[in-house]
Design a protein around this motif. Structure first.
Motif, PDB file in Angstrom:
ATOM      1  N   PHE A   1       0.845  -1.186   0.000  1.00 27.20           N
ATOM      2  CA  PHE A   1       0.000   0.000   0.000  1.00 27.20           C
ATOM      3  C   PHE A   1       0.884   1.241   0.000  1.00 27.20           C
ATOM      4  N   ALA A   2       0.281   2.371  -0.336  1.00 28.64           N
ATOM      5  CA  ALA A   2       1.011   3.637  -0.312  1.00 28.64           C
ATOM      6  C   ALA A   2       0.113   4.728   0.236  1.00 28.64           C
ATOM      7  N   LEU A   3       0.748   5.702   0.882  1.00 26.32           N
ATOM      8  CA  LEU A   3       0.020   6.811   1.478  1.00 26.32           C
ATOM      9  C   LEU A   3       0.818   8.089   1.262  1.00 26.32           C
ATOM     10  N   TRP A   4       0.217   9.030   0.519  1.00 29.93           N
ATOM     11  CA  TRP A   4       0.836  10.345   0.334  1.00 29.93           C
ATOM     12  C   TRP A   4       0.256  11.289   1.369  1.00 29.93           C
ATOM     13  N   LEU A   5       1.137  11.976   2.098  1.00 30.63           N
ATOM     14  CA  LEU A   5       0.721  12.927   3.122  1.00 30.63           C
ATOM     15  C   LEU A   5       1.006  14.340   2.635  1.00 30.63           C
ATOM     16  N   GLU A   6      -0.051  15.048   2.357  1.00 29.11           N
ATOM     17  CA  GLU A   6       0.066  16.416   1.840  1.00 29.11           C
ATOM     18  C   GLU A   6       0.565  17.357   2.935  1.00 29.11           C
ATOM     19  N   GLU A   7       1.488  18.228   2.555  1.00 34.08           N
ATOM     20  CA  GLU A   7       2.015  19.250   3.466  1.00 34.08           C
ATOM     21  C   GLU A   7       2.441  18.649   4.801  1.00 34.08           C
ATOM     22  N   SER A   8       3.233  17.586   4.718  1.00 32.04           N
ATOM     23  CA  SER A   8       3.709  16.901   5.926  1.00 32.04           C
ATOM     24  C   SER A   8       5.234  16.820   5.911  1.00 32.04           C
ATOM     25  N   ASP A   9       5.856  17.187   7.021  1.00 26.37           N
ATOM     26  CA  ASP A   9       7.301  17.093   7.137  1.00 26.37           C
ATOM     27  C   ASP A   9       7.677  15.776   7.820  1.00 26.37           C
ATOM     28  N   GLU A  10       8.967  15.620   8.140  1.00 25.03           N
ATOM     29  CA  GLU A  10       9.424  14.356   8.710  1.00 25.03           C
ATOM     30  C   GLU A  10       8.752  14.018  10.039  1.00 25.03           C
ATOM     31  N   PRO A  11       8.648  14.946  11.001  1.00 27.72           N
ATOM     32  CA  PRO A  11       7.966  14.590  12.260  1.00 27.72           C
ATOM     33  C   PRO A  11       6.525  14.126  12.038  1.00 27.72           C
ATOM     34  N   ALA A  12       5.810  14.793  11.136  1.00 27.16           N
ATOM     35  CA  ALA A  12       4.416  14.403  10.878  1.00 27.16           C
ATOM     36  C   ALA A  12       4.349  13.028  10.226  1.00 27.16           C
ATOM     37  N   ALA A  13       5.282  12.747   9.317  1.00 28.44           N
ATOM     38  CA  ALA A  13       5.302  11.441   8.662  1.00 28.44           C
ATOM     39  C   ALA A  13       5.607  10.332   9.669  1.00 28.44           C
ATOM     40  N   ILE A  14       6.526  10.603  10.592  1.00 28.73           N
ATOM     41  CA  ILE A  14       6.869   9.609  11.611  1.00 28.73           C
ATOM     42  C   ILE A  14       5.675   9.353  12.532  1.00 28.73           C
ATOM     43  N   VAL A  15       4.978  10.407  12.917  1.00 33.03           N
ATOM     44  CA  VAL A  15       3.784  10.235  13.751  1.00 33.03           C
ATOM     45  C   VAL A  15       2.769   9.347  13.041  1.00 33.03           C
ATOM     46  N   LYS A  16       2.595   9.568  11.751  1.00 34.78           N
ATOM     47  CA  LYS A  16       1.642   8.754  10.995  1.00 34.78           C
ATOM     48  C   LYS A  16       2.100   7.312  10.935  1.00 34.78           C
TER      49      LYS A  16
END
Length: 313
Positions: free
Chosen positions: A224-239
């Motif tokens: 699967f893949a998930l694109w996170l709009e307007e997300s930096d590294e901390p936000a991506a890690i939280v996700k």
């Protein structure tokens, strides 16, 4: 004929509106589509005056539905506007409407005008059905049949557009490549029906937390893949950490305690200042996912930046 000559849905309807306005000597023309809930929504307009609204045309269409008319046409006057409205049908079911407008300084509607608009509405009903079928096929071609998420082709098309938007806004973004751990044993032990339930469950986890601008897709198999709009590294890690916690809700589907279901997640950060195509971005996320897999599964890895990959090459 004008309706049949156009193949792009919006262009088809706009051509019909323009041709109808021209044939009737009308200054404005609206075409509406009817939703499954019975509401009329404006599809296209020809020469719509600034600040005008098609509410009166919608009311006229509703009047036809409630009261009917032998000619399937209703006249109405709104302010300085003379309106002529007819509903469109396909196999007896109303699926749209068309409304033309003249100003007070133009001639009143006559029998020939009413007959013409009713004839246009007959053709419009067929055209609207064709458009609905076209849209349904388009949705099917872009959707993974099992999970309802975007499929690989649709995701890559949409991701390319999101990256172009990112370059314009200069905002960060992140791609998560999500691979199921120990999925094959689920099929081997419990059968493919249970495996399908797992994939559906994963799709719900991914889609449940998406925001406007995010993209979720099943790329194939258990990937699967998930694109996170307007997300930096901390936000991506939280996700990523949230997903690692949430996969526990599907633990009951695991083949056994020694092979629990889990996620291996690769994170690729997208830098708007670096010119990078979607294939390279996906490649970085995929490589990071495999690093997480080889590190023992059940975790995430933030991949190398695009600039460092370029330097390494």
């Amino acid at each position: 004929n004008t309706i049949r000559e156009e193949v792009v849905p919006d262009q088809m309807l706009l051509a019909a509106a323009e041709a109808t306005a021209g044939a009737l000597g009308a200054r404005h023309c609206w075409i509406f589509r009817r939703t499954p809930l019975g509401q009329f929504t404006k599809a296209v307009e020809h020469d719509e005056p600034p600040g005008s609204t098609p509410e009166a045309a919608v009311r006229a269409a509703q009047e036809l539905i409630v009261h009917g008319d032998p000619q399937n046409v209703v006249e109405s006057k709104v302010g300085n506007t003379l309106m002529l409205t007819s509903v469109a049908r396909y196999r007896g079911e109303i699926n749209g409407a068309i409304s033309a407008c003249r100003d007070n300084d133009q001639p009143a509607w006559n029998a020939a005008d009413r007959k013409l608009l009713a004839g246009v509405a007959d053709h419009l009903g067929i055209a609207l059905e064709q458009i609905a079928n076209h849209e349904a096929l388009e949705r099917l071609s872009r959707t993974d049949e099992l999970t309802g998420l975007s499929n690989r082709r649709a995701f890559f098309d949409d991701l390319e557009k999101r990256l172009a938007h990112q370059r314009r806004t200069q905002r960060p973004g992140a791609l998560l490549y999500v691979d199921l751990d120990n999925f094959k044993p689920v099929n081997d032990v419990h059968g493919h029906h249970t495996g399908d339930a797992v994939l559906i469950g994963v799709s719900e986890l991914l889609a449940g937390g998406t925001r406007v601008g995010d993209l979720a897709a099943r790329l194939g198999g258990d990937e699967f893949a998930l694109w996170l709009e307007e997300s930096d590294e901390p936000a991506a890690i939280v996700k990523a950490e949230t997903l690692l916690d949430q996969i526990a809700t599907l633990s009951g589907y695991s083949a056994d305690a020694a092979r629990p279901l889990g996620f291996s997640i690769g994170i690729a950060l997208s830098d708007a200042a670096v010119e990078e195509g979607f294939k390279d971005l996906v490649g970085r996320a995929d490589e990071a996912m495999y690093q997480a897999k080889y590190a023992g599964k059940g975790g995430y890895v933030v991949g190398a930046s695009a600039s460092k990959v370029t330097e390494r090459e």
